[in-house]
Motif scaffolding. Structure first.
Motif, PDB file in Angstrom:
ATOM      1  N   MET A  76       0.862  -1.184   0.000  1.00  0.00           N
ATOM      2  CA  MET A  76       0.000   0.000   0.000  1.00  0.00           C
ATOM      3  C   MET A  76       0.900   1.237   0.000  1.00  0.00           C
ATOM      4  N   ILE A  77       0.466   2.253  -0.746  1.00  0.00           N
ATOM      5  CA  ILE A  77       1.195   3.515  -0.761  1.00  0.00           C
ATOM      6  C   ILE A  77       0.237   4.613  -0.307  1.00  0.00           C
ATOM      7  N   THR A  78       0.755   5.545   0.499  1.00  0.00           N
ATOM      8  CA  THR A  78      -0.103   6.569   1.091  1.00  0.00           C
ATOM      9  C   THR A  78       0.557   7.939   1.031  1.00  0.00           C
ATOM     10  N   ASP A  79      -0.290   8.957   1.043  1.00  0.00           N
ATOM     11  CA  ASP A  79       0.182  10.334   1.207  1.00  0.00           C
ATOM     12  C   ASP A  79      -0.268  10.853   2.571  1.00  0.00           C
ATOM     13  N   THR A  80      -0.547   9.955   3.456  1.00  0.00           N
ATOM     14  CA  THR A  80      -1.033  10.145   4.835  1.00  0.00           C
ATOM     15  C   THR A  80      -2.514  10.507   4.899  1.00  0.00           C
ATOM     16  N   ALA A  81      -3.142  10.744   3.744  1.00  0.00           N
ATOM     17  CA  ALA A  81      -4.575  11.028   3.747  1.00  0.00           C
ATOM     18  C   ALA A  81      -5.358   9.873   3.118  1.00  0.00           C
ATOM     19  N   GLN A  82      -4.838   9.307   2.044  1.00  0.00           N
ATOM     20  CA  GLN A  82      -5.483   8.203   1.335  1.00  0.00           C
ATOM     21  C   GLN A  82      -4.469   7.082   1.114  1.00  0.00           C
ATOM     22  N   VAL A  83      -4.983   5.881   0.873  1.00  0.00           N
ATOM     23  CA  VAL A  83      -4.134   4.706   0.647  1.00  0.00           C
ATOM     24  C   VAL A  83      -4.556   4.055  -0.663  1.00  0.00           C
ATOM     25  N   VAL A  84      -3.566   3.653  -1.474  1.00  0.00           N
ATOM     26  CA  VAL A  84      -3.838   2.967  -2.739  1.00  0.00           C
ATOM     27  C   VAL A  84      -3.061   1.649  -2.751  1.00  0.00           C
ATOM     28  N   PRO A  85      -3.737   0.513  -3.044  1.00  0.00           N
ATOM     29  CA  PRO A  85      -3.029  -0.766  -3.153  1.00  0.00           C
ATOM     30  C   PRO A  85      -2.235  -0.835  -4.464  1.00  0.00           C
ATOM     31  N   VAL A  86      -1.034  -1.393  -4.379  1.00  0.00           N
ATOM     32  CA  VAL A  86      -0.148  -1.510  -5.541  1.00  0.00           C
ATOM     33  C   VAL A  86       0.278  -2.964  -5.685  1.00  0.00           C
ATOM     34  N   VAL A  87       0.300  -3.452  -6.930  1.00  0.00           N
ATOM     35  CA  VAL A  87       0.806  -4.788  -7.245  1.00  0.00           C
ATOM     36  C   VAL A  87       1.954  -4.617  -8.226  1.00  0.00           C
ATOM     37  N   TYR A  88       3.072  -5.295  -7.934  1.00  0.00           N
ATOM     38  CA  TYR A  88       4.254  -5.197  -8.791  1.00  0.00           C
ATOM     39  C   TYR A  88       4.847  -6.573  -8.969  1.00  0.00           C
ATOM     40  N   LYS A  89       5.205  -6.897 -10.207  1.00  0.00           N
ATOM     41  CA  LYS A  89       5.840  -8.179 -10.482  1.00  0.00           C
ATOM     42  C   LYS A  89       7.244  -7.902 -10.981  1.00  0.00           C
ATOM     43  N   GLY A  90       8.221  -8.286 -10.182  1.00  0.00           N
ATOM     44  CA  GLY A  90       9.616  -8.052 -10.538  1.00  0.00           C
ATOM     45  C   GLY A  90      10.443  -7.841  -9.286  1.00  0.00           C
ATOM     46  N   ALA A  91      11.705  -7.527  -9.486  1.00  0.00           N
ATOM     47  CA  ALA A  91      12.623  -7.293  -8.369  1.00  0.00           C
ATOM     48  C   ALA A  91      12.490  -5.848  -7.897  1.00  0.00           C
ATOM     49  N   GLY A 112      -9.454  -0.455  -8.752  1.00  0.00           N
ATOM     50  CA  GLY A 112      -8.789   0.484  -7.854  1.00  0.00           C
ATOM     51  C   GLY A 112      -7.389   0.067  -7.451  1.00  0.00           C
ATOM     52  N   VAL A 113      -6.900  -1.042  -7.994  1.00  0.00           N
ATOM     53  CA  VAL A 113      -5.545  -1.514  -7.697  1.00  0.00           C
ATOM     54  C   VAL A 113      -4.605  -0.976  -8.763  1.00  0.00           C
ATOM     55  N   PHE A 114      -3.501  -0.400  -8.318  1.00  0.00           N
ATOM     56  CA  PHE A 114      -2.495   0.158  -9.215  1.00  0.00           C
ATOM     57  C   PHE A 114      -1.517  -0.954  -9.575  1.00  0.00           C
ATOM     58  N   THR A 115      -1.429  -1.304 -10.858  1.00  0.00           N
ATOM     59  CA  THR A 115      -0.506  -2.337 -11.323  1.00  0.00           C
ATOM     60  C   THR A 115       0.747  -1.648 -11.833  1.00  0.00           C
ATOM     61  N   ALA A 116       1.830  -1.809 -11.100  1.00  0.00           N
ATOM     62  CA  ALA A 116       3.070  -1.101 -11.406  1.00  0.00           C
ATOM     63  C   ALA A 116       3.928  -1.893 -12.385  1.00  0.00           C
ATOM     64  N   SER A 117       4.534  -1.166 -13.307  1.00  0.00           N
ATOM     65  CA  SER A 117       5.501  -1.767 -14.218  1.00  0.00           C
ATOM     66  C   SER A 117       6.920  -1.421 -13.771  1.00  0.00           C
ATOM     67  N   GLU A 118       7.029  -0.436 -12.878  1.00  0.00           N
ATOM     68  CA  GLU A 118       8.329   0.001 -12.374  1.00  0.00           C
ATOM     69  C   GLU A 118       8.138   0.596 -10.981  1.00  0.00           C
ATOM     70  N   VAL A 119       9.060   0.307 -10.075  1.00  0.00           N
ATOM     71  CA  VAL A 119       9.026   0.871  -8.726  1.00  0.00           C
ATOM     72  C   VAL A 119      10.369   1.520  -8.455  1.00  0.00           C
ATOM     73  N   LEU A 120      10.331   2.760  -7.983  1.00  0.00           N
ATOM     74  CA  LEU A 120      11.540   3.514  -7.646  1.00  0.00           C
ATOM     75  C   LEU A 120      11.525   3.821  -6.159  1.00  0.00           C
ATOM     76  N   ALA A 121      12.695   3.760  -5.538  1.00  0.00           N
ATOM     77  CA  ALA A 121      12.814   4.094  -4.119  1.00  0.00           C
ATOM     78  C   ALA A 121      13.689   5.335  -3.986  1.00  0.00           C
ATOM     79  N   LYS A 122      13.453   6.097  -2.938  1.00  0.00           N
ATOM     80  CA  LYS A 122      14.269   7.298  -2.754  1.00  0.00           C
ATOM     81  C   LYS A 122      15.699   6.907  -2.399  1.00  0.00           C
ATOM     82  N   HIS A 123      16.639   7.824  -2.665  1.00  0.00           N
ATOM     83  CA  HIS A 123      18.049   7.493  -2.554  1.00  0.00           C
ATOM     84  C   HIS A 123      18.647   7.624  -1.173  1.00  0.00           C
TER      85      HIS A 123
END
Length: 147
Positions: A76-91, A112-123
């Motif tokens: 789940m990803i949130t902006d502290t007000a709302q939450v969106v479920p995310v599905v990702y297939k990969g490393a 309402g599920v966000f299907t991700a093709s790419e996920v980035l993390a902060k550095h």
């Protein structure tokens, strides 16, 4: 045909070719354009359905679930007000962790599920994309006005 008419014909053909080339370039640009949306915007229906965009915020602590295939990850990803479920297939990136910032690129499904093709993390611990910081600040301000 008079030389004047030939000139008009050539100018007309050149303008038609230029308009066609411009249309092709703008179409290619539009297909590759990716916008950033927050979970609050997604919940409000402002994000495009079936079109690629980026969603960013914090990964909800305790929400990361790995499937038995070892590739599929749900979180789940949130902006502290709302939450969106995310599905990702990969490393996932090495810096991807719960309660840390992340940005996912993909499409929002009808469910309402966000299907991700790419996920980035902060550095690092101090960096957050300006769009994500502004979105979190807006979500806090909106939450305060609703109380």
């Amino acid at each position: 045909m008079k030389p004047r008419h030939k000139r008009f014909l050539l100018i007309g053909i050149a303008l038609t070719l230029l308009a066609g080339a411009t249309a092709l370039v703008l179409n290619a640009f539009n297909d590759n354009l990716v916008f950033f949306h927050t979970p609050s915007e997604v919940a409000a229906g402002k994000a495009p359905q079936g079109r690629t965009f980026r969603i960013g915020g914090m990964v909800v602590a305790g929400s990361v679930q790995r499937a038995a295939d070892g590739q599929t990850v749900r979180f789940m990803i949130t902006d502290t007000a709302q939450v969106v479920p995310v599905v990702y297939k990969g490393a996932l990136p090495d810096l991807f962790k719960e309660a840390k910032g992340a940005v996912a690129q993909g499409k929002l499904g009808a469910d309402g599920v966000f299907t991700a093709s790419e996920v980035l993390a902060k550095h690092d611990e101090n960096y957050m994309p300006p769009e994500a910081k502004d979105a979190i600040d807006q979500a806090h301000a909106t939450a305060k006005t609703l109380k």
